[in-house]
Design a protein around this motif. Structure first.
Motif, PDB file in Angstrom:
ATOM      1  N   TYR A   1     -30.275  -2.367  23.192  1.00  0.00           N
ATOM      2  CA  TYR A   1     -29.476  -2.000  22.023  1.00  0.00           C
ATOM      3  C   TYR A   1     -30.112  -2.439  20.711  1.00  0.00           C
ATOM      4  O   TYR A   1     -29.853  -1.846  19.664  1.00  0.00           O
ATOM      5  N   ASP A   2     -30.916  -3.493  20.738  1.00  0.00           N
ATOM      6  CA  ASP A   2     -31.611  -3.974  19.540  1.00  0.00           C
ATOM      7  C   ASP A   2     -32.865  -3.118  19.349  1.00  0.00           C
ATOM      8  O   ASP A   2     -33.971  -3.520  19.665  1.00  0.00           O
ATOM      9  N   ILE A   3     -32.649  -1.936  18.825  1.00  0.00           N
ATOM     10  CA  ILE A   3     -33.697  -0.913  18.780  1.00  0.00           C
ATOM     11  C   ILE A   3     -34.949  -1.391  18.039  1.00  0.00           C
ATOM     12  O   ILE A   3     -36.066  -1.163  18.481  1.00  0.00           O
ATOM     13  N   ASN A   4     -34.759  -2.059  16.901  1.00  0.00           N
ATOM     14  CA  ASN A   4     -35.939  -2.468  16.120  1.00  0.00           C
ATOM     15  C   ASN A   4     -36.444  -3.864  16.487  1.00  0.00           C
ATOM     16  O   ASN A   4     -37.372  -4.376  15.874  1.00  0.00           O
ATOM     17  N   LYS A   5     -35.833  -4.467  17.496  1.00  0.00           N
ATOM     18  CA  LYS A   5     -36.281  -5.749  18.069  1.00  0.00           C
ATOM     19  C   LYS A   5     -36.321  -6.882  17.046  1.00  0.00           C
ATOM     20  O   LYS A   5     -37.197  -7.744  17.075  1.00  0.00           O
ATOM     21  N   ASP A   6     -35.293  -6.927  16.158  1.00  0.00           N
ATOM     22  CA  ASP A   6     -35.229  -8.000  15.169  1.00  0.00           C
ATOM     23  C   ASP A   6     -34.247  -9.108  15.562  1.00  0.00           C
ATOM     24  O   ASP A   6     -33.954  -9.999  14.769  1.00  0.00           O
ATOM     25  N   GLY A   7     -33.746  -9.051  16.800  1.00  0.00           N
ATOM     26  CA  GLY A   7     -32.880 -10.110  17.283  1.00  0.00           C
ATOM     27  C   GLY A   7     -31.403  -9.925  16.971  1.00  0.00           C
ATOM     28  O   GLY A   7     -30.608 -10.847  17.178  1.00  0.00           O
ATOM     29  N   GLN A   8     -31.039  -8.756  16.488  1.00  0.00           N
ATOM     30  CA  GLN A   8     -29.626  -8.476  16.210  1.00  0.00           C
ATOM     31  C   GLN A   8     -29.359  -6.989  16.345  1.00  0.00           C
ATOM     32  O   GLN A   8     -30.247  -6.175  16.174  1.00  0.00           O
ATOM     33  N   ILE A   9     -28.105  -6.671  16.670  1.00  0.00           N
ATOM     34  CA  ILE A   9     -27.688  -5.284  16.785  1.00  0.00           C
ATOM     35  C   ILE A   9     -26.900  -4.934  15.531  1.00  0.00           C
ATOM     36  O   ILE A   9     -25.923  -5.609  15.205  1.00  0.00           O
ATOM     37  N   THR A  10     -27.347  -3.884  14.838  1.00  0.00           N
ATOM     38  CA  THR A  10     -26.629  -3.426  13.650  1.00  0.00           C
ATOM     39  C   THR A  10     -25.695  -2.284  14.032  1.00  0.00           C
ATOM     40  O   THR A  10     -25.803  -1.705  15.111  1.00  0.00           O
ATOM     41  N   LYS A  11     -24.816  -1.945  13.117  1.00  0.00           N
ATOM     42  CA  LYS A  11     -23.902  -0.822  13.357  1.00  0.00           C
ATOM     43  C   LYS A  11     -24.684   0.477  13.518  1.00  0.00           C
ATOM     44  O   LYS A  11     -24.331   1.322  14.340  1.00  0.00           O
ATOM     45  N   GLU A  12     -25.747   0.631  12.752  1.00  0.00           N
ATOM     46  CA  GLU A  12     -26.563   1.843  12.836  1.00  0.00           C
ATOM     47  C   GLU A  12     -27.266   1.938  14.184  1.00  0.00           C
ATOM     48  O   GLU A  12     -27.368   3.029  14.767  1.00  0.00           O
ATOM     49  N   GLU A  13     -27.754   0.802  14.691  1.00  0.00           N
ATOM     50  CA  GLU A  13     -28.388   0.804  16.011  1.00  0.00           C
ATOM     51  C   GLU A  13     -27.370   1.176  17.089  1.00  0.00           C
ATOM     52  O   GLU A  13     -27.675   1.975  17.987  1.00  0.00           O
ATOM     53  N   MET A  14     -26.173   0.612  17.004  1.00  0.00           N
ATOM     54  CA  MET A  14     -25.153   0.934  18.003  1.00  0.00           C
ATOM     55  C   MET A  14     -24.756   2.401  17.908  1.00  0.00           C
ATOM     56  O   MET A  14     -24.565   3.059  18.932  1.00  0.00           O
ATOM     57  N   LEU A  15     -24.686   2.935  16.693  1.00  0.00           N
ATOM     58  CA  LEU A  15     -24.386   4.359  16.523  1.00  0.00           C
ATOM     59  C   LEU A  15     -25.480   5.207  17.169  1.00  0.00           C
ATOM     60  O   LEU A  15     -25.184   6.173  17.880  1.00  0.00           O
ATOM     61  N   ASP A  16     -26.738   4.854  16.948  1.00  0.00           N
ATOM     62  CA  ASP A  16     -27.858   5.597  17.555  1.00  0.00           C
ATOM     63  C   ASP A  16     -27.785   5.565  19.080  1.00  0.00           C
ATOM     64  O   ASP A  16     -28.014   6.587  19.738  1.00  0.00           O
ATOM     65  N   ILE A  17     -27.454   4.404  19.640  1.00  0.00           N
ATOM     66  CA  ILE A  17     -27.323   4.283  21.094  1.00  0.00           C
ATOM     67  C   ILE A  17     -26.176   5.164  21.587  1.00  0.00           C
ATOM     68  O   ILE A  17     -26.330   5.922  22.556  1.00  0.00           O
ATOM     69  N   LEU A  18     -25.025   5.080  20.928  1.00  0.00           N
ATOM     70  CA  LEU A  18     -23.872   5.889  21.345  1.00  0.00           C
ATOM     71  C   LEU A  18     -24.164   7.380  21.242  1.00  0.00           C
ATOM     72  O   LEU A  18     -23.834   8.136  22.159  1.00  0.00           O
ATOM     73  N   LYS A  19     -24.792   7.801  20.148  1.00  0.00           N
ATOM     74  CA  LYS A  19     -25.161   9.220  20.015  1.00  0.00           C
ATOM     75  C   LYS A  19     -26.054   9.645  21.174  1.00  0.00           C
ATOM     76  O   LYS A  19     -25.879  10.721  21.746  1.00  0.00           O
ATOM     77  N   SER A  20     -27.018   8.803  21.506  1.00  0.00           N
ATOM     78  CA  SER A  20     -27.947   9.159  22.585  1.00  0.00           C
ATOM     79  C   SER A  20     -27.232   9.238  23.927  1.00  0.00           C
ATOM     80  O   SER A  20     -27.571  10.074  24.764  1.00  0.00           O
ATOM     81  N   ILE A  21     -26.223   8.391  24.128  1.00  0.00           N
ATOM     82  CA  ILE A  21     -25.454   8.436  25.376  1.00  0.00           C
ATOM     83  C   ILE A  21     -24.632   9.721  25.439  1.00  0.00           C
ATOM     84  O   ILE A  21     -24.583  10.384  26.477  1.00  0.00           O
ATOM     85  N   TYR A  22     -24.004  10.100  24.327  1.00  0.00           N
ATOM     86  CA  TYR A  22     -23.220  11.334  24.319  1.00  0.00           C
ATOM     87  C   TYR A  22     -24.116  12.567  24.453  1.00  0.00           C
ATOM     88  O   TYR A  22     -23.748  13.526  25.130  1.00  0.00           O
ATOM     89  N   ASP A  23     -25.297  12.517  23.853  1.00  0.00           N
ATOM     90  CA  ASP A  23     -26.256  13.612  24.039  1.00  0.00           C
ATOM     91  C   ASP A  23     -26.671  13.705  25.510  1.00  0.00           C
ATOM     92  O   ASP A  23     -26.806  14.804  26.066  1.00  0.00           O
ATOM     93  N   LEU A  24     -26.887  12.557  26.117  1.00  0.00           N
ATOM     94  CA  LEU A  24     -27.275  12.464  27.518  1.00  0.00           C
ATOM     95  C   LEU A  24     -26.236  13.125  28.429  1.00  0.00           C
ATOM     96  O   LEU A  24     -26.579  13.850  29.360  1.00  0.00           O
ATOM     97  N   MET A  25     -24.963  12.887  28.131  1.00  0.00           N
ATOM     98  CA  MET A  25     -23.884  13.437  28.947  1.00  0.00           C
ATOM     99  C   MET A  25     -23.694  14.927  28.711  1.00  0.00           C
ATOM    100  O   MET A  25     -23.199  15.640  29.586  1.00  0.00           O
ATOM    101  N   GLY A  26     -24.085  15.405  27.556  1.00  0.00           N
ATOM    102  CA  GLY A  26     -24.111  16.831  27.265  1.00  0.00           C
ATOM    103  C   GLY A  26     -22.806  17.558  27.497  1.00  0.00           C
ATOM    104  O   GLY A  26     -21.752  17.146  27.042  1.00  0.00           O
ATOM    105  N   LYS A  27     -22.905  18.650  28.234  1.00  0.00           N
ATOM    106  CA  LYS A  27     -21.775  19.551  28.439  1.00  0.00           C
ATOM    107  C   LYS A  27     -20.657  18.934  29.271  1.00  0.00           C
ATOM    108  O   LYS A  27     -19.580  19.515  29.372  1.00  0.00           O
ATOM    109  N   SER A  28     -20.901  17.784  29.868  1.00  0.00           N
ATOM    110  CA  SER A  28     -19.847  17.163  30.673  1.00  0.00           C
ATOM    111  C   SER A  28     -18.793  16.485  29.809  1.00  0.00           C
ATOM    112  O   SER A  28     -17.763  16.061  30.314  1.00  0.00           O
TER     113      SER A  28
END
Length: 187
Positions: free
Chosen positions: A105-132
């Motif tokens: 979840y710490d996309i930029n590897k700076d030792g913390q998770i930001t709201k933007e990083e969590m949003l990017d992860i969530l978007k990628s999960i929803y994209d992954l699930m696609g039509k389901s």
């Protein structure tokens, strides 16, 4: 001629992982089937990952996973990198699994998770699930999930989630703790 990769000492890998020699040999054969060179580049990783999610776009989430696996940041995954991370995910301690998830979840590897990083992860999960997923979530709904995550995880409310906050909150959440056990003793 193609350069072939061969794993280092299997006895050493046994000591570094929770896998037996036979399991390591089986995993290596599986990787060699999909990647004859013995190493996995990001495109190959994305293509293999996409096979598991045919209804969606797994490319972004696969990129995040690839980056979490690619410890030496050389753009390819060695057998050792894959096996060490699989060992953590499948047979590691709870804390090791949570550390691994935080690193994902710490996309930029700076030792913390930001709201933007969590949003990017969530978007990628929803994209992954696609039509389901019906109906398709709007970005505001994703932001609401981010806000809920931060209300729960950002203990000192400084706008970021640290590794300590993440582990502490996860260990207190029965659902998260149960989900970490789902792959115990797989392979």
């Amino acid at each position: 001629t193609t350069v072939r990769y061969h794993p280092e000492n299997l006895e050493q890998l046994q000591l570094q992982t929770h896998f037996s020699r036979q399991e390591l040999q089986l995993l290596y054969r599986g990787i060699k089937n999909d990647c004859p060179s013995g190493v996995v580049n990001e495109d190959t990783f994305k293509n293999i990952y996409a096979l598991f999610f045919p209804l969606g776009d797994s490319s972004k989430y696969a990129q995040f996973l690839f980056n979490a696996f690619d410890k030496d940041k050389n753009g390819s995954l060695s057998f050792e990198e894959l096996v060490c991370d699989l060992s953590v995910l499948l047979r590691g301690t709870t804390e090791a699994k949570l550390n691994w998830a935080f690193n994902l979840y710490d996309i930029n590897k700076d030792g913390q998770i930001t709201k933007e990083e969590m949003l990017d992860i969530l978007k990628s999960i929803y994209d992954l699930m696609g039509k389901s997923i019906h109906p398709r979530l709007k970005e505001e709904a994703l932001w609401q999930h981010v806000r809920i995550f931060f209300q729960k995880m950002d203990i000192n409310q400084d706008g970021v989630v640290t590794i300590d906050e993440f582990i502490d909150c996860c260990q207190k959440d029965e659902n998260i703790m149960q989900s970490l056990k789902i792959f115990d003793n797989a392979v």
